[in-house]
Design an enzyme around this catalytic site. Structure first.
Site, PDB file in Angstrom:
ATOM      1  N   LYS A  22      -0.185  10.601  51.069  1.00 50.13           N
ATOM      2  CA  LYS A  22      -1.147   9.690  51.169  1.00 50.13           C
ATOM      3  C   LYS A  22      -0.802   8.177  51.582  1.00 50.13           C
ATOM      4  O   LYS A  22      -1.543   7.114  51.130  1.00 50.13           O
ATOM      5  CB  LYS A  22      -1.995   9.629  49.709  1.00 50.13           C
ATOM      6  CG  LYS A  22      -2.541  10.669  49.223  1.00 50.13           C
ATOM      7  CD  LYS A  22      -3.439  10.676  48.010  1.00 50.13           C
ATOM      8  CE  LYS A  22      -3.752  11.899  47.452  1.00 50.13           C
ATOM      9  NZ  LYS A  22      -4.637  11.649  46.125  1.00 50.13           N
ATOM     10  N   LYS A  80     -14.476  14.580  45.160  1.00 49.82           N
ATOM     11  CA  LYS A  80     -13.295  14.395  46.258  1.00 49.82           C
ATOM     12  C   LYS A  80     -12.579  12.852  45.900  1.00 49.82           C
ATOM     13  O   LYS A  80     -13.143  11.842  45.470  1.00 49.82           O
ATOM     14  CB  LYS A  80     -13.763  14.578  47.542  1.00 49.82           C
ATOM     15  CG  LYS A  80     -14.439  15.728  47.988  1.00 49.82           C
ATOM     16  CD  LYS A  80     -13.502  16.871  47.666  1.00 49.82           C
ATOM     17  CE  LYS A  80     -14.139  18.255  48.080  1.00 49.82           C
ATOM     18  NZ  LYS A  80     -15.130  18.719  47.085  1.00 49.82           N
ATOM     19  N   ASP A  81     -11.391  13.077  46.227  1.00 49.92           N
ATOM     20  CA  ASP A  81     -10.300  11.907  46.198  1.00 49.92           C
ATOM     21  C   ASP A  81     -10.728  10.627  46.971  1.00 49.92           C
ATOM     22  O   ASP A  81     -11.391  10.983  48.234  1.00 49.92           O
ATOM     23  CB  ASP A  81      -8.908  12.394  46.441  1.00 49.92           C
ATOM     24  CG  ASP A  81      -8.010  11.382  45.891  1.00 49.92           C
ATOM     25  OD1 ASP A  81      -7.989  10.029  45.835  1.00 49.92           O
ATOM     26  OD2 ASP A  81      -6.819  12.039  45.577  1.00 49.92           O
ATOM     27  N   ARG A  82     -10.620   9.542  46.566  1.00 56.83           N
ATOM     28  CA  ARG A  82     -10.825   8.332  47.265  1.00 56.83           C
ATOM     29  C   ARG A  82      -9.854   8.077  48.370  1.00 56.83           C
ATOM     30  O   ARG A  82     -10.203   7.887  49.453  1.00 56.83           O
ATOM     31  CB  ARG A  82     -10.901   7.037  46.671  1.00 56.83           C
ATOM     32  CG  ARG A  82     -11.034   5.979  47.028  1.00 56.83           C
ATOM     33  CD  ARG A  82     -11.108   4.616  46.326  1.00 56.83           C
ATOM     34  NE  ARG A  82     -11.365   3.249  46.934  1.00 56.83           N
ATOM     35  CZ  ARG A  82     -11.126   2.098  46.604  1.00 56.83           C
ATOM     36  NH1 ARG A  82     -10.873   2.061  45.128  1.00 56.83           N
ATOM     37  NH2 ARG A  82     -11.339   1.053  47.151  1.00 56.83           N
ATOM     38  N   HIS A  83      -8.510   8.145  48.068  1.00 57.35           N
ATOM     39  CA  HIS A  83      -7.388   8.080  48.807  1.00 57.35           C
ATOM     40  C   HIS A  83      -7.297   9.169  49.961  1.00 57.35           C
ATOM     41  O   HIS A  83      -6.195   9.816  49.852  1.00 57.35           O
ATOM     42  CB  HIS A  83      -6.080   7.768  48.459  1.00 57.35           C
ATOM     43  CG  HIS A  83      -6.438   6.667  47.273  1.00 57.35           C
ATOM     44  ND1 HIS A  83      -6.641   5.228  47.608  1.00 57.35           N
ATOM     45  CD2 HIS A  83      -6.424   6.681  45.760  1.00 57.35           C
ATOM     46  CE1 HIS A  83      -6.846   4.419  46.613  1.00 57.35           C
ATOM     47  NE2 HIS A  83      -6.602   5.173  45.597  1.00 57.35           N
TER      48      HIS A  83
END
EC number: 5.4.99.27
Length: 348
Positions: A22, A80-83
């Protein structure tokens, strides 16, 4: 790699390689897979979005404001993931939407694209999510040969079906708070916090059960008293240590399960019970929270087999593609391949 996950055993030994995950949102792409088709008509507006660097709840709340509805009128199948760059559906209880110009929402929120819109007769719920497809890019990878050798093993044997670090909160805070709540018999109407802490408590104990099996060499080998699951997560009552069951486990037709702790008695017996009961006994505060909220015991497979797993290498960059069923964590696959070097991020 999160320190919280170093508590648990690696199936293939602690990785020697390191790498960054990421480094950019585009290095972690997630696409949601729902388990059904929409009808095309109904009171619920279904909106497929692609978001970059934003979390699901924030986008949902902003979209609710734009549509002129309350936050409770908008829902999703999974967070869902931010990054990351993620594609997912939102549903809004909005019988009429002709008066809205959705381009204006995209202009006001450059991290969000509206990809598709349709209608359905009911809202999205968490159980609607069938799974997710992933494309992960790890950069600055060292010892790529070791990573590739591990990938070949993962393709055959899979990885431990651990709950990922995000389940436990920043620096394991959800587990810490879950213990406090159990110890102090905390009562609250905050269902969100209660859900987070209960999930963290059960996940923590589950991970320790898997870790103990790995330590003792029984990850993919059934023992007397085990509970097996078929491909529909139904329990199977057979002679679990028979050659027939062992072969079905190797083929992926059956899987060994571990406990998601509840207030009722564990169904495992004999040696399998010796993997599970000590882990419950070691966490009296977490068990007090679980029992106080009348959670019922459930089973979850201890193995995770990524579907359609393939990869490519360019210099020190590794690209992984695979799909997972709902409730599984992509990061536990990466965990078996390399030690993740933390990427510094700035927050707006």
């Amino acid at each position: 790699m999160s320190d919280i996950m170093s508590t648990f055993s690696w199936l293939y030994g602690k990785p020697v390689a390191t790498g960054k995950l990421k480094q950019l949102p585009e290095h972690f792409i997630v696409k949601e897979v729902l388990g059904y088709e929409f009808t095309g008509k109904g009171e619920h507006l279904m909106v497929k979005i692609r978001k970059t660097g934003e979390n699901t709840k924030y986008v949902a709340n902003e979209f609710a404001k734009f549509c002129g509805v309350k936050s409770k009128d908008i829902s999703w199948a999974g967070l869902k993931d931010r990054h990351a760059v993620t594609e997912q559906w939102l549903s809004v209880h909005l019988p009429k939407s002709d008066h809205l110009n959705f381009v204006l929402f995209e202009v006001a929120h450059p991290g969000v694209e509206i990809l598709e819109m349709t209608r359905h007769h009911k809202k999205l719920r968490p159980g609607d999510l069938l799974g997710n497809s992933f494309q992960l890019i790890a950069t600055e990878v060292t010892d790529m040969d070791d990573v590739l050798a591990r990938l070949e093993k993962v393709k055959v044997t899979g990885v431990p079906n651990y709950f990922g670090a995000q389940r436990f909160g920043h620096e394991g805070n959800n587990v810490t708070e879950a213990r406090r709540w159990g110890r102090e018999n905390v009562r609250t109407r905050d269902n969100t916090k209660r859900s987070f802490y209960l999930s963290a408590a059960r996940s923590w104990i589950f991970n320790h059960i898997i870790s103990q099996r790995i330590t003792e060499g029984y990850f993919s080998l059934p023992v007397d008293g085990d509970i097996l699951l078929d491909q529909n997560d139904r329990t199977v009552n057979e002679n679990v240590t028979s050659e027939d069951c062992i072969q079905k486990i190797k083929k992926g037709e059956l899987s060994i399960s571990a406990a998601l702790a509840g207030d009722n008695q564990l169904p495992t017996t004999e040696k399998a019970l010796m993997f599970e009961q000590p882990q419950l006994d070691a966490e009296p505060d977490l068990m007090a929270l679980i029992r106080g909220n009348r959670m019922r015991h459930e089973r979850r497979s201890i193995e995770l087999h990524p579907e359609n797993l393939h990869w490519s290498v360019e210099g020190d960059q590794l690209t992984l593609n695979f799909s997972l069923t709902s409730g599984s964590f992509a990061t536990v696959i990466v965990r078996e391949l390399l030690q993740e070097i933390e990427v510094e991020r700035t927050y707006d």
